[in-house]
Design a protein around this motif. Structure first.
Motif, short mmCIF file in Angstrom:
data_model
loop_
_atom_site.label_atom_id
_atom_site.label_comp_id
_atom_site.label_asym_id
_atom_site.label_seq_id
_atom_site.Cartn_x
_atom_site.Cartn_y
_atom_site.Cartn_z
N LYS A 160 0.84 -1.21 0.00
CA LYS A 160 0.00 0.00 0.00
C LYS A 160 0.87 1.26 0.00
N ILE A 161 1.88 1.28 0.88
CA ILE A 161 2.77 2.45 0.97
C ILE A 161 3.55 2.63 -0.33
N PHE A 162 4.03 1.54 -0.89
CA PHE A 162 4.81 1.61 -2.13
C PHE A 162 3.95 2.18 -3.27
N LYS A 196 23.81 7.01 0.69
CA LYS A 196 24.13 6.66 2.08
C LYS A 196 24.02 7.90 2.97
N LYS A 197 23.87 7.64 4.26
CA LYS A 197 23.79 8.63 5.34
C LYS A 197 22.51 9.46 5.24
N GLU A 198 22.34 10.20 4.12
CA GLU A 198 21.13 11.00 4.01
C GLU A 198 19.90 10.12 3.81
N GLU A 199 20.11 8.89 3.27
CA GLU A 199 19.04 7.95 2.96
C GLU A 199 17.97 8.62 2.09
N ILE A 200 18.46 9.26 1.01
CA ILE A 200 17.57 9.84 0.00
C ILE A 200 17.45 8.84 -1.14
N LEU A 201 16.22 8.56 -1.54
CA LEU A 201 15.99 7.66 -2.67
C LEU A 201 15.71 8.51 -3.90
N TYR A 202 16.50 8.28 -4.96
CA TYR A 202 16.31 8.99 -6.24
C TYR A 202 15.65 8.03 -7.23
N ASN A 261 9.60 7.62 6.14
CA ASN A 261 8.75 6.44 5.94
C ASN A 261 9.55 5.20 6.33
N GLN A 262 9.29 4.68 7.52
CA GLN A 262 10.10 3.60 8.07
C GLN A 262 9.99 2.29 7.28
N GLU A 263 8.82 1.99 6.72
CA GLU A 263 8.67 0.74 5.97
C GLU A 263 9.54 0.75 4.71
N LEU A 264 9.52 1.88 3.99
CA LEU A 264 10.36 2.00 2.79
C LEU A 264 11.83 2.07 3.17
N PHE A 324 14.54 -0.58 1.46
CA PHE A 324 15.62 -0.18 0.55
C PHE A 324 17.00 -0.23 1.22
N THR A 325 17.09 0.09 2.50
CA THR A 325 18.39 0.00 3.16
C THR A 325 18.81 -1.46 3.35
#
Length: 570
Positions: free
Chosen positions: A355-357, A467-473, A485-488, A492-493
């Motif tokens: 659902k979140i995805f 890494k570190k910033e945990e930004i998803l592009y 968003n903890q589930e995502l 991904f991590t």
């Protein structure tokens, strides 16, 4: 492939079992269907999206089928044929037999035995015991607490054996205990194993008073130990008072299967079922059940799942026929057990993640995500990794590693392009390629898009994670802060960290291997082939130095060369 399609066209519109056979004549996959032709055509449709389906067709040279009178007859036949032929692409438990159970035998003077096949010994069955080693420990405890005889069959003796002196047996063979007292001990042992201790615990207290009055204090002490063990058993139970006395619970999370055993209204065991080979995903749930109970494991009154299955009626009838009484299958796990699972196991709820995805990215969570990373040491030993997340968990069988061949020196982008190009070529024949996740930022994402465009793959989605910033592009321009968003973030991590670990471990292996080979290069008579043999066998210089000359000779190394090795490394 063309020949298999022709065979499918000839399949009848009737119920039955179908068998994929390879060139060597071995069956590699067996299935059943209400309509054979329709089911086999379904296999063809799944060919482009299911890697396991692709392998089955690639390895098969012939499809056979057996027509049955009914769908249930096909189900039973399929189960028997899988048990007989053990096809590589059907689900198979790693344990070659059932899980161990304890049996209190039906003898005049019962004993306790271990069995891995329900019904092979006459008596009352308890278990299964998970992990398996607990069965032996529990058997020893039964002898210690309840003094059931340790010999089988019971001999006729004039003197007691050593186990009597050790306190493991009450020696019915020489009349050291009355038949009524011995059978009460057997009854108490059954109550202890089943968890229904309330049936006998008051009787045990009465026994203590009886023995005290008769001044039989040693016997009273034995009963006191039994009561203490039963009271401890009750106190240690985390989940009590369940609405059913016995059940097997299968909790599916992707392709992980948590198995929970309920006996005597309480949880008595839990373990992950371990499989040699995962079958086709659409048949996975059914195959897990038929494989588990086909091994001869104990069949309880209820089987409870957290998923719905297509073959519920057939499996329920099959289990009922095997047990000799009604077995029900339910797909609603009680809240008490769900709470227990959530406390003890860190599972992500796939439905929540889906659902979140969907809300975040605008498309469905893929069944498969592949994660990539590059590892190098100052431009040397540059390698790439590909790890696979599949239907809720990491699938280590599908991991791949790459030694970068075309790039000299430090050039992470060029190295990444080579690895992605080699991997993406596999996607070109897929109708639905996996989602790609690259360890890195916008620059790494751009390399993935360059390779995608070069190969002309239209429906491939590519993300990268910094890494570190945990930004998803994302490839459509989104920048998502995963900390929000903890589930995502967990999804991904987990994939990114596993890709990094796998790449670094391969880089380290190559460095260790090269270091060893540099040492071996200095030894007269050790050429390229012998270096490989020594590396594969021993891995380190110290282990080669410790190897006896006779052992080296068995590897095909001449005695003179073996002596050179020992002299140089000694």
């Amino acid at each position: 492939m063309g020949e298999l399609k022709k065979q499918i066209e000839k399949a009848p519109d009737k119920p039955g079992v179908y068998l994929f056979r390879n060139k060597e004549g071995k069956y590699i996959y067996i299935g059943k269907a209400k309509n054979l032709k329709s089911r086999l055509k379904g296999h063809l449709q799944n060919l482009k999206v299911d890697p396991k389906e692709q392998k089955i067709f690639e390895e098969s040279s012939k499809i056979e089928w057996i027509i049955t009178k009914s769908d249930y007859e096909a189900f039973v036949l399929e189960s028997e044929l899988i048990k007989q032929y053990k096809p590589k692409y059907n689900v198979r438990l790693k344990s070659g037999s059932g899980y161990p159970m304890l049996v209190i035998t039906d003898d005049e003077y019962p004993t306790v035995l271990i069995s891995r096949k329900y019904g092979e010994i006459k008596g009352d069955y308890f278990g299964p015991f998970l992990p398996a080693r607990t069965a032996r420990a529990m058997k020893d405890l039964i002898h210690k607490l309840f003094k059931l005889r340790t010999c089988d069959p019971m001999p006729k003796r004039n003197m007691v054996c050593f186990d009597y002196h050790l306190g493991l047996c009450s020696a019915p063979c020489v009349g050291k205990i009355s038949k009524s007292d011995y059978r009460f001990d057997a009854k108490s042992a059954k109550a202890f194993l089943s968890g229904n201790v309330k049936k006998v615990i008051y009787q045990l207290y009465d026994k203590i008073e009886e023995y005290k009055e008769k001044m039989l204090f040693e016997k009273a002490s034995v009963i006191r130990d039994q009561i203490t063990a039963m009271e401890n058993l009750i106190q240690k139970q985390e989940v009590l008072g369940l609405p059913f006395e016995e059940a097997d619970i299968f909790y599916f999370h992707g392709k992980k299967v948590l198995f929970v055993v309920v006996r005597g209204h309480r949880i008595v065991g839990k373990n992950f079922l371990d499989f040699k080979e995962y079958g086709l995903y659409e048949d996975f749930y059914e195959q897990v059940l038929t494989e588990y109970y086909g091994k001869g494991n104990y069949i309880p009154e209820e089987v409870i799942l957290n998923v719905d299955i297509k073959e519920k009626e057939n499996i329920s009838k099959w289990l009922s026929d095997k047990k000799g009484e009604k077995v029900s299958i339910k797909n609603s796990i009680p809240d008490e057990i769900l709470s227990f699972i959530n406390r003890n196991f860190n599972f992500t709820d796939i439905s929540v993640l889906e659902k979140i995805f969907r809300e975040t990215f605008g498309f469905e969570l893929p069944d498969r995500i592949e994660g990539f990373d590059i590892s190098t040491l100052q431009g040397n030993f540059t390698v790439g990794s590909c790890v696979v997340w599949e239907s809720g968990d990491m699938n280590k069988k599908e991991y791949r590693r790459f030694k970068v061949k075309t790039v000299k020196g430090i050039d992470d982008y060029a190295s990444l392009r080579e690895v992605l190009y080699r991997r993406f070529k596999k996607y070109m024949d897929m109708e639905t390629p996996p989602l790609v996740l690259i360890d890195g930022g916008k620059g790494q994402l751009k390399q993935g898009l360059i390779v995608k465009d070069a190969l002309g793959i239209k429906n491939l989605r590519i993300f990268s994670i910094a890494k570190k910033e945990e930004i998803l592009y994302t490839d459509d321009g989104k920048e998502i802060n995963l900390y929000e968003n903890q589930e995502l973030l967990k999804l991904f991590t987990k994939i990114r960290d596993e890709a990094h670990r796998f790449a670094v471990s391969y880089n380290r292996r190559l460095r260790e291997k090269e270091g060893l080979k540099e040492v071996l290069d200095r030894i007269e008579g050790v050429g390229k082939k012998r270096k490989e043999i020594l590396y594969r066998t021993y891995k380190t210089v110290d282990r080669i130095a410790e190897a006896p000359i006779e052992e080296l000779k068995k590897l095909g190394i001449p005695e003179k060369v073996a002596q050179n090795i020992k002299r140089y490394l000694g």
